[in-house]
Design a protein around this motif. Sequence first.
Motif, PDB file in Angstrom:
ATOM      1  N   ALA A   1      10.037  -0.379  50.437  1.00 12.98           N
ATOM      2  CA  ALA A   1       9.696  -1.719  49.500  1.00 12.98           C
ATOM      3  C   ALA A   1      10.292  -1.278  48.101  1.00 12.98           C
ATOM      4  O   ALA A   1      10.839  -0.269  47.733  1.00 12.98           O
ATOM      5  N   ILE A   2      10.535  -2.365  47.397  1.00 12.24           N
ATOM      6  CA  ILE A   2      11.219  -2.392  46.096  1.00 12.24           C
ATOM      7  C   ILE A   2      10.368  -3.363  45.229  1.00 12.24           C
ATOM      8  O   ILE A   2      10.003  -4.399  45.545  1.00 12.24           O
ATOM      9  N   GLY A   3       9.799  -2.840  44.129  1.00 14.16           N
ATOM     10  CA  GLY A   3       9.150  -3.585  43.301  1.00 14.16           C
ATOM     11  C   GLY A   3       8.286  -2.828  42.259  1.00 14.16           C
ATOM     12  O   GLY A   3       8.047  -1.458  42.420  1.00 14.16           O
ATOM     13  N   ALA A   4       7.274  -3.334  41.657  1.00 13.64           N
ATOM     14  CA  ALA A   4       6.247  -2.698  40.689  1.00 13.64           C
ATOM     15  C   ALA A   4       4.959  -2.400  41.335  1.00 13.64           C
ATOM     16  O   ALA A   4       4.537  -3.132  42.148  1.00 13.64           O
ATOM     17  N   ASP A   5       4.280  -1.591  40.821  1.00 12.16           N
ATOM     18  CA  ASP A   5       2.792  -1.051  41.501  1.00 12.16           C
ATOM     19  C   ASP A   5       2.803  -1.047  43.017  1.00 12.16           C
ATOM     20  O   ASP A   5       2.182  -1.625  43.610  1.00 12.16           O
ATOM     21  N   LEU A   6       3.705   0.107  43.499  1.00 13.96           N
ATOM     22  CA  LEU A   6       4.076  -0.069  44.770  1.00 13.96           C
ATOM     23  C   LEU A   6       2.893   0.910  45.455  1.00 13.96           C
ATOM     24  O   LEU A   6       2.416   0.762  46.710  1.00 13.96           O
ATOM     25  N   GLY A   7       1.949   1.724  44.505  1.00 11.43           N
ATOM     26  CA  GLY A   7       1.112   2.460  45.265  1.00 11.43           C
ATOM     27  C   GLY A   7       1.222   3.870  45.236  1.00 11.43           C
ATOM     28  O   GLY A   7       2.173   4.621  44.513  1.00 11.43           O
ATOM     29  N   GLU A   8       0.627   4.544  46.557  1.00 12.85           N
ATOM     30  CA  GLU A   8       0.819   5.981  46.533  1.00 12.85           C
ATOM     31  C   GLU A   8       1.648   6.668  47.273  1.00 12.85           C
ATOM     32  O   GLU A   8       2.391   5.871  48.149  1.00 12.85           O
ATOM     33  N   ALA A   9       2.176   7.627  46.814  1.00  5.98           N
ATOM     34  CA  ALA A   9       3.262   8.353  47.699  1.00  5.98           C
ATOM     35  C   ALA A   9       3.188   9.771  47.654  1.00  5.98           C
ATOM     36  O   ALA A   9       2.646  10.337  46.660  1.00  5.98           O
ATOM     37  N   LYS A  10       3.569  10.522  48.713  1.00  7.40           N
ATOM     38  CA  LYS A  10       3.446  12.047  48.708  1.00  7.40           C
ATOM     39  C   LYS A  10       4.206  12.595  47.651  1.00  7.40           C
ATOM     40  O   LYS A  10       4.084  13.602  46.899  1.00  7.40           O
ATOM     41  N   GLU A  11       5.393  12.083  47.489  1.00 10.90           N
ATOM     42  CA  GLU A  11       6.180  12.525  46.148  1.00 10.90           C
ATOM     43  C   GLU A  11       6.790  11.411  45.409  1.00 10.90           C
ATOM     44  O   GLU A  11       6.929  10.364  45.713  1.00 10.90           O
ATOM     45  N   VAL A  12       6.917  11.722  44.139  1.00 11.41           N
ATOM     46  CA  VAL A  12       7.128  10.678  42.956  1.00 11.41           C
ATOM     47  C   VAL A  12       8.081  11.232  42.279  1.00 11.41           C
ATOM     48  O   VAL A  12       8.056  12.333  41.634  1.00 11.41           O
ATOM     49  N   ILE A  13       9.340  10.444  42.022  1.00  8.45           N
ATOM     50  CA  ILE A  13      10.196  11.069  41.038  1.00  8.45           C
ATOM     51  C   ILE A  13      10.234   9.895  40.005  1.00  8.45           C
ATOM     52  O   ILE A  13      10.523   8.913  40.207  1.00  8.45           O
ATOM     53  N   ASP A  14      10.117  10.519  38.708  1.00  8.79           N
ATOM     54  CA  ASP A  14      10.136   9.692  37.623  1.00  8.79           C
ATOM     55  C   ASP A  14      11.633   9.366  37.119  1.00  8.79           C
ATOM     56  O   ASP A  14      12.113  10.288  36.679  1.00  8.79           O
ATOM     57  N   ALA A  15      12.239   8.370  37.070  1.00  4.42           N
ATOM     58  CA  ALA A  15      13.447   8.187  37.146  1.00  4.42           C
ATOM     59  C   ALA A  15      13.612   7.365  35.431  1.00  4.42           C
ATOM     60  O   ALA A  15      14.719   6.734  35.177  1.00  4.42           O
TER      61      ALA A  15
END
Length: 457
Positions: free
Chosen positions: A32-46
């Motif tokens: 998925a590509i876009g805003a407000d995609l929801g939850e993830a096990k790991e998040v990288i703030d780029a």
Amino acid sequence: MSYDLIIKNGKVILDTEAVVTDVAVTNGKIVAIGADLGEAKEVIDASGLVVSPGMVDAHVHISEPGRTEWEGYETGTKAAAKGGVTSFIEMPLNQLPATIDRESLNLKFDAAKGKLSVDVALFGGLVPHNLDRLNELNEDGVAAYKCFLATCGFDGVDNDFRNVDDYSFFAGMQKIAKMDKILAIHAENALICDELGKVAQAEGKTSAKDYVASRPVFTEVEAVRRAIYLAKIAGCQIHICHLSTPEGVEEVTRARNEGQKVTCESCTHYFAIDEEQFETIGTTAKCAPPLRDKANQDRLWEKLFAGEIDFVTSDHSPCPPDMKIGNAFTAWGGISGLQNNVDIMFDEAVQKRGMELTQFAKLIASNPADLYKLADKGHIAIGKDADFALIQPNAPYTLAAEDLEYRHKVSPYIGRTIGAQVVATVLRGSVIYDKENGVRDTHEGAFVLQNAKETVQ
Ligand SMILES: [Zn+2]
């Protein structure tokens, strides 16, 4: 639903635009590509970073097995990971035996076991006397073939890679065409370069400029023309490796405009170092074809911006430090550059010369992946492998020897201030490098093999 990974807030280079958005990954694929995609096990703030497709470096020499003291899968792929190169296509030469048949290809698979930090696709070699072995390389999954028109290989070294004679070149192309594969070519006139080199050395010439003068522009152009002409008759799609001159590029453009299937690459070093700098840096900057003068380099940049050069590679070709000792003629001709493609090209092309991010991504990732049919690689798009280089723009650093992951801490870029940094690299959804923790020891790389279309005798 929860994704495995979301990379948030980065400036993401898609095929047609670069936008600040989020990218979600599951099972190693972009989903998925876009805003407000929801939850993830790991998040990288780029935030503040450019999210580029990981580089697909279509020209790398690893030298294992047989010359592992030159480089090797462990160190070479770690350097790739640190440099934002998530996959590369490995050349069939410098290792011993050269990769010219099934047996030598299998030796390579064995040698690499458990050592790959990034994904690796393969070239098979076209040399004199292996015309009847080309097909088995195809069956075992090489992406393309490679041959040398320039002199190649050491006399007296068994199973070293050798340059083609005109017949094996032509007949090899006929066979490769039937397999619907591409032949990549090192295009320099062997005899003229060799003899001019001997004449220069007999006259006591030893400098960088003398070496450059012994491989004049026409020796590249002549070989490109010959390759294009014979390929047209053989009906084979070809790719010209590491062009150093705009005149060489013009030959490719002309043939392409006439409808022939031919592409070309140049290398980071032809854009980053000119002949004057070669003189100062010394033999670590020796390569073939050679680095050329500033005027040549300026015109090569124009060709790159104009889209006449399909992509940029490192032609990473390391050797032990003692082989770089000597003068410009006697030292090994190869540059260690795998780790500094992405940061240097981002600095030189995007930051200093205003290249669009979409063109940058095409040159380092999408175009080589598309040409060599690495179907999962090279694009940030749904369904592709989640391979990313996270680049921090306007973050200059000076490259030190200890920054290098290569077996030998040798590079013409040591001491160079590079205006951008690769701060993290992601391979199929796994972080394999970040600036804080370094390259992971997880060895998540794999060989990328292609299924042969048909058997050709
Ligand atoms: Zn090479």
